[in-house]
Design a protein around this motif. Sequence first.
Motif, PDB file in Angstrom:
ATOM      1  N   GLU A 109       0.817  -1.213   0.000  1.00 47.51           N
ATOM      2  CA  GLU A 109       0.000   0.000   0.000  1.00 47.51           C
ATOM      3  C   GLU A 109       0.850   1.263   0.000  1.00 47.51           C
ATOM      4  OE1 GLU A 109      -3.574   0.149   1.954  1.00 47.51           O
ATOM      5  OE2 GLU A 109      -3.814  -2.001   2.172  1.00 47.51           O
ATOM      6  N   ALA A 110       2.144   1.110  -0.266  1.00 50.38           N
ATOM      7  CA  ALA A 110       3.032   2.271  -0.266  1.00 50.38           C
ATOM      8  C   ALA A 110       2.653   3.291  -1.328  1.00 50.38           C
ATOM      9  CB  ALA A 110       4.477   1.817  -0.472  1.00 50.38           C
ATOM     10  N   THR A 111       2.077   2.825  -2.439  1.00 48.65           N
ATOM     11  CA  THR A 111       1.647   3.748  -3.487  1.00 48.65           C
ATOM     12  C   THR A 111       0.556   4.679  -2.982  1.00 48.65           C
ATOM     13  OG1 THR A 111       2.208   2.159  -5.214  1.00 48.65           O
ATOM     14  CG2 THR A 111       0.670   3.896  -5.799  1.00 48.65           C
ATOM     15  N   VAL A 112      -0.384   4.135  -2.213  1.00 50.85           N
ATOM     16  CA  VAL A 112      -1.475   4.948  -1.661  1.00 50.85           C
ATOM     17  C   VAL A 112      -0.925   5.989  -0.700  1.00 50.85           C
ATOM     18  CG1 VAL A 112      -3.586   4.888  -0.292  1.00 50.85           C
ATOM     19  CG2 VAL A 112      -3.123   3.070  -1.949  1.00 50.85           C
ATOM     20  N   VAL A 113      -0.013   5.557   0.175  1.00 51.78           N
ATOM     21  CA  VAL A 113       0.575   6.488   1.146  1.00 51.78           C
ATOM     22  C   VAL A 113       1.372   7.563   0.422  1.00 51.78           C
ATOM     23  CG1 VAL A 113       2.173   6.686   3.093  1.00 51.78           C
ATOM     24  CG2 VAL A 113       0.593   4.741   2.958  1.00 51.78           C
ATOM     25  N   ALA A 114       2.145   7.183  -0.576  1.00 48.37           N
ATOM     26  CA  ALA A 114       2.951   8.156  -1.318  1.00 48.37           C
ATOM     27  C   ALA A 114       2.075   9.171  -2.025  1.00 48.37           C
ATOM     28  CB  ALA A 114       3.842   7.431  -2.320  1.00 48.37           C
ATOM     29  N   SER A 115       0.961   8.711  -2.597  1.00 52.30           N
ATOM     30  CA  SER A 115       0.089   9.622  -3.330  1.00 52.30           C
ATOM     31  C   SER A 115      -0.489  10.701  -2.418  1.00 52.30           C
ATOM     32  CB  SER A 115      -1.035   8.841  -4.016  1.00 52.30           C
ATOM     33  OG  SER A 115      -1.935   8.298  -3.056  1.00 52.30           O
ATOM     34  N   MET A 116      -0.664  10.382  -1.124  1.00 51.99           N
ATOM     35  CA  MET A 116      -1.161  11.385  -0.185  1.00 51.99           C
ATOM     36  C   MET A 116      -0.187  12.552  -0.045  1.00 51.99           C
ATOM     37  SD  MET A 116      -2.572   8.965   2.897  1.00 51.99           S
ATOM     38  CE  MET A 116      -3.690   7.593   2.619  1.00 51.99           C
ATOM     39  N   ALA A 117       1.106  12.264  -0.264  1.00 51.15           N
ATOM     40  CA  ALA A 117       2.120  13.315  -0.174  1.00 51.15           C
ATOM     41  C   ALA A 117       2.462  13.882  -1.549  1.00 51.15           C
ATOM     42  CB  ALA A 117       3.375  12.761   0.490  1.00 51.15           C
ATOM     43  N   GLY A 118       1.677  13.508  -2.570  1.00 54.06           N
ATOM     44  CA  GLY A 118       1.914  14.010  -3.909  1.00 54.06           C
ATOM     45  C   GLY A 118       3.025  13.321  -4.648  1.00 54.06           C
ATOM     46  N   LEU A 147       4.452   1.192  -8.413  1.00 54.17           N
ATOM     47  CA  LEU A 147       4.482   0.026  -7.545  1.00 54.17           C
ATOM     48  C   LEU A 147       3.120  -0.649  -7.601  1.00 54.17           C
ATOM     49  CD1 LEU A 147       6.518  -1.166  -5.305  1.00 54.17           C
ATOM     50  CD2 LEU A 147       5.046   0.001  -3.663  1.00 54.17           C
ATOM     51  N   GLU A 148       3.118  -1.970  -7.707  1.00 50.73           N
ATOM     52  CA  GLU A 148       1.863  -2.708  -7.800  1.00 50.73           C
ATOM     53  C   GLU A 148       1.785  -3.781  -6.723  1.00 50.73           C
ATOM     54  OE1 GLU A 148       2.053  -4.337 -11.696  1.00 50.73           O
ATOM     55  OE2 GLU A 148       1.312  -2.527 -12.672  1.00 50.73           O
ATOM     56  N   ALA A 149       0.572  -4.111  -6.319  1.00 55.69           N
ATOM     57  CA  ALA A 149       0.350  -5.211  -5.378  1.00 55.69           C
ATOM     58  C   ALA A 149       0.078  -6.485  -6.167  1.00 55.69           C
ATOM     59  CB  ALA A 149      -0.831  -4.894  -4.468  1.00 55.69           C
ATOM     60  N   HIS A 150       0.776  -7.542  -5.818  1.00 54.74           N
ATOM     61  CA  HIS A 150       0.644  -8.819  -6.519  1.00 54.74           C
ATOM     62  C   HIS A 150       0.200  -9.901  -5.537  1.00 54.74           C
ATOM     63  CE1 HIS A 150       2.683  -7.666 -10.338  1.00 54.74           C
ATOM     64  NE2 HIS A 150       3.199  -6.737  -9.543  1.00 54.74           N
ATOM     65  N   PRO A 151      -0.902 -10.597  -5.821  1.00 57.75           N
ATOM     66  CA  PRO A 151      -1.325 -11.696  -4.952  1.00 57.75           C
ATOM     67  C   PRO A 151      -0.554 -12.970  -5.267  1.00 57.75           C
ATOM     68  CG  PRO A 151      -2.924 -11.375  -6.711  1.00 57.75           C
ATOM     69  CD  PRO A 151      -1.867 -10.335  -6.904  1.00 57.75           C
ATOM     70  N   ILE A 152       0.120 -13.505  -4.274  1.00 52.68           N
ATOM     71  CA  ILE A 152       0.839 -14.769  -4.427  1.00 52.68           C
ATOM     72  C   ILE A 152       0.442 -15.704  -3.286  1.00 52.68           C
ATOM     73  CG2 ILE A 152       2.779 -13.650  -5.593  1.00 52.68           C
ATOM     74  CD1 ILE A 152       4.376 -14.027  -2.969  1.00 52.68           C
ATOM     75  N   GLN A 153       0.936 -16.931  -3.321  1.00 51.91           N
ATOM     76  CA  GLN A 153       0.563 -17.883  -2.271  1.00 51.91           C
ATOM     77  C   GLN A 153       1.740 -18.781  -1.900  1.00 51.91           C
ATOM     78  OE1 GLN A 153      -2.740 -19.411  -4.677  1.00 51.91           O
ATOM     79  NE2 GLN A 153      -1.768 -21.437  -4.675  1.00 51.91           N
ATOM     80  N   VAL A 154       1.635 -19.322  -0.680  1.00 49.28           N
ATOM     81  CA  VAL A 154       2.674 -20.176  -0.094  1.00 49.28           C
ATOM     82  C   VAL A 154       1.993 -21.404   0.497  1.00 49.28           C
ATOM     83  CG1 VAL A 154       4.520 -20.323   1.618  1.00 49.28           C
ATOM     84  CG2 VAL A 154       4.084 -18.150   0.451  1.00 49.28           C
ATOM     85  N   THR A 155       2.687 -22.537   0.460  1.00 49.21           N
ATOM     86  CA  THR A 155       2.145 -23.793   0.980  1.00 49.21           C
ATOM     87  C   THR A 155       3.092 -24.377   2.021  1.00 49.21           C
ATOM     88  OG1 THR A 155       0.977 -24.295  -1.076  1.00 49.21           O
ATOM     89  CG2 THR A 155       1.502 -26.169   0.345  1.00 49.21           C
ATOM     90  N   VAL A 156       2.520 -24.962   3.063  1.00 51.01           N
ATOM     91  CA  VAL A 156       3.313 -25.645   4.074  1.00 51.01           C
ATOM     92  C   VAL A 156       2.784 -27.073   4.225  1.00 51.01           C
ATOM     93  CG1 VAL A 156       1.870 -24.874   6.020  1.00 51.01           C
ATOM     94  CG2 VAL A 156       4.264 -25.494   6.420  1.00 51.01           C
ATOM     95  N   THR A 157       3.702 -28.014   4.449  1.00 49.68           N
ATOM     96  CA  THR A 157       3.327 -29.411   4.639  1.00 49.68           C
ATOM     97  C   THR A 157       3.425 -29.794   6.106  1.00 49.68           C
ATOM     98  OG1 THR A 157       5.526 -30.446   4.487  1.00 49.68           O
ATOM     99  CG2 THR A 157       4.411 -29.877   2.403  1.00 49.68           C
TER     100      THR A 157
END
Length: 378
Positions: free
Chosen positions: A214-223, A228-238
């Motif tokens: 969410e750094a892009t949102v925070v940065a935009s508040m300061a102009g 930067l993009e948010a990417h959904p990824i996943q992790v698995t545990v056994t």
Amino acid sequence: MIDVVIVGGGLAGAASAYFLAKEGVEVLLLEREDLNTKASGSNAGSIHAQIPHAPFVENGEAWARGFAPTIPIMMEGIALWRAMEAELGVALDVSTPGGLLVARTDDEMRAVVRKAEIERAHGLPVEILGRDDLRRLAPYVSDAMIGGAFCPIEGKANPLLATPAFAQAAERLGARIQRFVAVAGIKRERVGFTLATTAGLVRARRIVNAAGAEATVVASMAGVALALEAHPIQVTVTEPVAPLVRHLLYSAGDRLSLKQAPVGSLLIGGGWPARCDARGRLSVSPRSLAANLAVAEKVVPGVAQARVVRTWPALVNGTADWRPILGEPPGVPGFYMAIFPWMGFTAGPIAARLVTDMILGRESGIDVSAFAPGAEAA
């Protein structure tokens, strides 16, 4: 007026609070949920130094040469990880048995060698392995693998322990941490900033943006605009299994990170995409899960004997060039970025220390001027 307000309660934010408080700086950290609930606490805990192989194959050597100047930062970051358990007085499960990239075909092996040449040019210790070398080092790897590259400084740490340890140490040094407080706006003043938060107005001389995805949102508040993009990824545990995987393991044939936790569980990832609906809600992708497990079993056949316990999604921040964003944007003095796309767990502590050095106006020993917001890759 508070000296430094940090936005974001993940690893980079908590580590920034610690390093600043250690220097006697007045610090307030704001986190809109609880600490460590996003990518910092949801990743697989890998500590990387090698240039990631999948984007190298996808984007080519020019991309890799643009990313390679980050290698000294990651090497310094690994040294910092090794020191932090003693400094914080908390076990973080840090282990650096080495990272092993394995290849199955001649074409894959040639790509491994080309990447290693770039890495070595930037000071990273990388050893090229033939088939016999690979068997001696990692007999658990499939006989179908013909060789690879070994980096002896890579490894893992526990993402459930790291951020809380930095946060608790920061609070002992006088830093204040406010959980469940969101930043809704940032106004630049003649001196410093005013932050509108859900707990009221906060005035700060300086701000550290450590908000991850969410750094892009925070940065935009300061102009400030960030690519930067948010990417959904996943992790698995056994489930826990007998000792099997000794290293942080990668595949030159497809996306994979594979390692074994101290309790015996196998952690399987590699950046496979999770699902994200129109409302931003995350869920596991069964297709990615099946593909990720298939790659892991192809590389280490013994993985097939372990039962999956859980797969979970997370949002990570990423950019096309994978390069960190560290320091003040042009025209916005006092607003500092502490962002390391894709490699945030590895580099969170070192990014925090580097930004602390910038705030204090001291030399860090690492030239990060090329990673200032708005800087272009050479």
